[in-house]
Motif scaffolding. Structure first.
Motif, PDB file in Angstrom:
ATOM      1  N   ARG A 194      36.642  79.391   4.329  1.00 10.17           N
ATOM      2  CA  ARG A 194      36.302  78.084   4.393  1.00 10.17           C
ATOM      3  C   ARG A 194      35.083  78.258   3.301  1.00 10.17           C
ATOM      4  O   ARG A 194      34.192  76.514   3.063  1.00 10.17           O
ATOM      5  N   GLU A 216      37.515  77.861  12.332  1.00  6.31           N
ATOM      6  CA  GLU A 216      38.537  78.658  11.838  1.00  6.31           C
ATOM      7  C   GLU A 216      38.882  79.354  12.782  1.00  6.31           C
ATOM      8  O   GLU A 216      38.130  80.564  13.335  1.00  6.31           O
ATOM      9  N   GLU A 229      32.978  72.500  13.167  1.00  8.12           N
ATOM     10  CA  GLU A 229      34.293  73.222  12.369  1.00  8.12           C
ATOM     11  C   GLU A 229      35.031  74.729  13.041  1.00  8.12           C
ATOM     12  O   GLU A 229      33.781  75.279  13.542  1.00  8.12           O
TER      13      GLU A 229
END
Length: 256
Positions: A46, A7, A5
């Motif tokens: 997050r 960000e 993932e």
């Protein structure tokens, strides 16, 4: 294995911050450390805990938060061996051709001198990811502070050889200015014209232009297109070397 993932967020005035996270192990890395507060906000947003910083080069706007984040999280800082004296808190020294592991993924270090003498990029081939910092931008490349045009051209050639679907996360939101310059040296490129229009719309709405892809840059970024006949004709450099054409494009951008 789940995909990593990412960000993406802004730091300082125009830096991009990037966090890379493995959802299975919880491992999290920051690509460079431009600003402590912005990175802490992204981590909190997050729910991630920072464990690594992958430093690309020594400039202050890429290492400013190294020591603060190391004191807070005990992170491991990886960075270019040729700039070790100028990378605060560095633990692991790497150079071009080195390979290391992040959350079970292969990370390849690509030496890309030009912007600085020891600049490196990080390539994760299994994830089709490249973190190019201040070597390759969307529609641009970094200024030549510590290397010459031949150095940067060689570095960009290495990146252009990566698979075209490779997603590229770069260090600064310079794309609108880069786009307007690109039209001045590649005015007949229809793909570039379409991309410039899309970028103008995106930036007017406050959107980010990262990531790009290697394929998109090869089609529209003049700094990767020194061999293109149309650009050479426009510059009156049909018989020049690719490196010389690149140098002319870089000089024109410096004065733009």
């Amino acid at each position: 294995m789940a995909a990593l993932e990412i960000e993406l967020f802004t730091c300082r005035s125009d830096n991009f911050g990037v966090l890379l996270h493995d959802p299975e192990s919880g491992a999290t890395a920051s690509i460079d450390a431009p600003e402590e507060e912005a990175i802490l906000d992204a981590l909190a947003r997050r729910g991630w805990t920072l464990g690594h910083i992958f430093t690309t080069h020594h400039h202050q706007d890429h290492v400013e938060a190294n020591l603060a984040l190391k004191a807070r999280f005990g992170v491991t800082i990886t960075g270019p061996a040729r700039e070790v004296a100028r990378i605060p808190g560095i633990d692991r020294r790497v150079d071009g051709g080195d390979i290391f592991d992040f959350a079970g993924r292969r990370v390849e270090v690509i030496a890309t001198p030009g912007h600085t003498a020891g600049h490196v990029c990080y390539h994760l081939p299994e994830e089709k990811l490249l973190f190019s910092a201040d070597t390759l931008f969307a529609l641009g490349c970094g200024r030549l502070f510590e290397g010459g045009p031949a150095d940067m051209w060689n570095s960009l050639t290495k990146l252009a050889a990566l698979p075209e679907k490779t997603r590229v996360y770069f260090g600064h939101e310079y794309t609108l200015s880069n786009a307007r310059f690109a039209r001045t040296v590649d005015p007949d490129n229809a793909a570039l014209a379409r991309r410039v229009a899309a970028i103008e719309t995106l930036r007017a709405a406050g959107g980010f232009t990262a990531p790009t892809t290697i394929g998109e840059e090869k089609a529209t970024n003049p700094f990767l297109r020194a061999a293109d006949p149309a650009i050479r004709r426009h510059l009156g450099m049909e018989r020049a070397s690719d490196a010389a054409v690149f140098a002319e494009i870089r000089a024109r951008k410096d004065a733009f």
